[in-house]
Enzyme design. Structure first.
Site, short mmCIF file in Angstrom:
data_model
loop_
_atom_site.label_atom_id
_atom_site.label_comp_id
_atom_site.label_asym_id
_atom_site.label_seq_id
_atom_site.Cartn_x
_atom_site.Cartn_y
_atom_site.Cartn_z
CG HIS A 59 33.59 56.94 49.81
ND1 HIS A 59 33.91 57.73 48.73
CD2 HIS A 59 34.30 55.79 49.65
CE1 HIS A 59 34.79 57.09 47.99
NE2 HIS A 59 35.04 55.92 48.52
CD GLU A 109 36.44 32.99 50.73
OE1 GLU A 109 35.78 34.01 50.98
OE2 GLU A 109 37.50 33.01 50.08
CG ASP A 133 32.17 34.74 49.22
OD1 ASP A 133 31.12 35.29 48.83
OD2 ASP A 133 33.27 35.28 49.12
CB CYS A 151 37.33 34.45 59.31
SG CYS A 151 37.42 34.06 57.56
#
Length: 581
Positions: free
Chosen positions: A191, A433, A457, A504
């Site tokens: 976080h 991917e 990936d 992307c």
């Protein structure tokens, strides 16, 4: 000079004086209390919990206003832990039955919980142990009557060094003075790392123990691009990084002037340059940097800090917010891509030995059809009058794609039956991917409106390299000829069938690959918002013929090192002002 290697958590380079915070632990004054003071001790615990709850509530509200609901959700999760009746009952029982002091009850209980999380195979859940340590820290300070040290009273620039920072502390940092953050613990998906990115503060985490070797005021260089921290740099290193910073500032000023200009090659070939985003607030950066749209809207953020799945309305509001803010520019929404390297708290069907090859992405969605339909309904609802596109992640077989489209059709029928409007012609695409998707692309291409090549990936699965494993990090090379041949095959297949294709993955945002990808035939790139200006500048500096020459040369090469060296030289030659050190 001391050089530390950590995990690149938030990009950017910074130089400043070290400010060490939180280096001392709060001591537990006593482990046990007398029998006649037990109830008084329980009341101390209740008061401390109330104080911390009030503080967390204020933090949640302030951070939500400052950064958005997705960040406020972090503190909502902390509040939920604090309010858990089971935790309160256990703490009270330890005080009443075992005569533990409130401090000892808090510390022993929360550290026991944290240890359980740390022993889990899931990296995401292991990193959540830091949330428990944060809660322990707050309660111990509340019991000691000490307010949390805020880092908002700085009067001069500093690099914050700490064992760890809570998300609240990170969110409250004053960017006017905080140059960067370095922590001994934490991961890229913690976080604290996420909030640092939201603040656009360079950060390196997980360096291991080093605070004992640093003194306040030491000069520190933080390289958030490479995950490197340099303490007390020698003169040559300091001058090199100072020159790099000045070059970057000068270049940034120039790039800002390109915002309203098209990403068009010197000989007039238009390239659609869009941005990858994860949080709605990033739309402002997309517009400020001159992006043509959102090429990849990751939806995993909706699960951040939540103990239950988002409702259809929460999905709808998030997607509508982004689509509305982009003012008619295209927005491609990718359905849930939870997995080993993503955030989320979807229930797991037991532990997986190899999560990257397990139940993730579209497989997980198809296993949880009810949840999948909720997201699809929200996307369809948000598409009314807006330029939205829908994309499925990690498709490996035709059966997966067809099943996903069947669930989508079911969602459409449901909305029609309910009289709810949506765009019936919303474009449907898929991520490419996996090598399987590449090899079968001639079949896939007939069933989608567009494709997007996910190079992160694709590289991982092609080279059998876990991109999150430091032991094999040097083998993860998007420039490997095997990966480049697969990308080339994708582009050729898509262009032959007149189906739009884009890239992307992180590869598209790297300057050294932009010419290569355009030369291969791509006319759409989606990059991080921060890199839009420099990629646009590169595009405007080269011709299509130059790019095609680069691609032809690279596709004859046999080694990733040879490819990288050649591409670096091409960038230096064509756009030297964009080469940062």
């Amino acid at each position: 000079m001391q050089v530390l290697q950590g995990i690149a958590a938030s990009p950017g380079v910074a130089i400043g004086e070290a400010l060490i915070v939180g280096n001392e632990d709060i001591r537990i004054p006593r482990h046990f209390v007398m029998r006649d003071t037990v109830e008084r001790e329980v009341q101390r615990l209740h008061r401390a919990m109330n104080v911390v709850e009030d503080e967390m509530t204020r933090d949640r509200d302030a951070v939500t206003i400052k950064l958005g609901e997705q960040y406020g959700a972090i503190f909502a999760a902390h509040l939920q832990m604090l309010r858990d009746p089971k935790l309160r009952k256990e703490l009270e029982s330890l005080i009443r039955d075992r005569h533990y002091s409130a401090e000892y009850a808090v510390s022993s209980t929360l550290r026991r919980y944290a240890k359980v999380f740390q022993q889990l195979d899931s990296q995401y859940l292991a990193e959540r142990s830091h949330d428990l340590f944060d809660l322990e820290k707050g309660l111990l300070r509340g019991l000691a009557g000490r307010q949390r040290e805020h880092l908002m009273n700085l009067s001069s620039p500093a690099v914050i060094l700490a064992k760890n920072l809570t998300p609240s502390e990170t969110a409250k940092l004053d960017r006017q003075f905080v140059r960067a953050i370095v922590t001994e613990v934490g991961g890229a998906s913690s976080h604290t790392a996420i909030v640092a990115k939201g603040q656009e503060i360079p950060a390196v985490v997980g360096t291991g123990c080093f605070l004992a070797d640093v003194s306040g005021g030491d000069i520190v260089i933080v390289d958030g691009e490479q995950g490197k921290v340099i303490v007390r740099p020698d003169k040559e290193t300091l001058e090199r990084y100072q020159a790099t910073l000045e070059t970057q500032r000068s270049t940034a000023r120039h790039l800002a002037t390109l915002r309203d200009l098209p990403a068009e090659t010197a000989d007039g070939v238009r390239i659609q340059l869009t941005a990858n985003i994860e949080f709605p607030y990033e739309v402002e950066t997309c517009l400020a940097r001159g992006a043509d749209g959102v090429g990849l809207y990751r939806t995993e953020f909706l699960y951040l800090g939540m103990d239950c799945e988002p409702t259809e309305e929460q999905h709808f509001q998030a997607y509508s917010q982004v689509a509305r803010a982009m003012q008619g520019r295209p927005v491609t929404i990718r359905t849930l891509d939870l997995g080993a390297d993503k955030m989320g708290l979807l229930p797991k069907q037991g532990e997986e030995d190899n999560p990257f090859l397990g139940l993730r992405s579209i497989r997980l969605s198809l296993r949880n059809v009810a949840s999948f339909r909720v997201q699809l309904r929200a996307i369809l609802r948000a598409s009314v009058g807006r330029n939205l596109r829908l994309m499925f992640p990690m498709i490996a077989t035709l059966n997966e794609l067809r099943k996903a489209k069947m669930v989508l059709n079911d969602a459409r029928e449901d909305l029609e039956d309910e009289g709810v409007d949506f765009d019936r012609d919303i474009p449907i695409g898929m991520m490419v991917e996996t090598p399987a998707a590449v090899l079968m692309l001639d079949k896939f291409i007939r069933e989608v409106d567009f494709i997007s090549i996910g190079t992160n990936d694709l590289t991982q699965y092609t080279l059998a390299v876990d991109r999150g494993n430091r032991e094999v990090a040097d083998l993860y090379r998007p420039s490997d000829p095997a990966v480049l041949r697969l990308i080339d095959h994708c582009v050729r297949t898509a262009n032959q069938e007149n189906v739009p294709a884009s890239v992307c993955g992180e590869m598209s945002g790297s300057l050294k690959y932009a010419m290569l990808l355009i030369g291969m035939g791509l006319r759409s790139l989606s990059v991080s918002p921060a890199t839009v200006p420099e990629v646009k500048q590169l595009i405007r500096n080269v011709t299509l013929e130059q790019c095609q020459t680069v691609a032809r040369r690279v596709l004859t090469m046999e080694d990733a090192n040879e490819v990288d060296a050649f591409l670096r030289e091409e960038i230096k030659r064509t756009t030297p002002e964009l080469v940062f050190g």
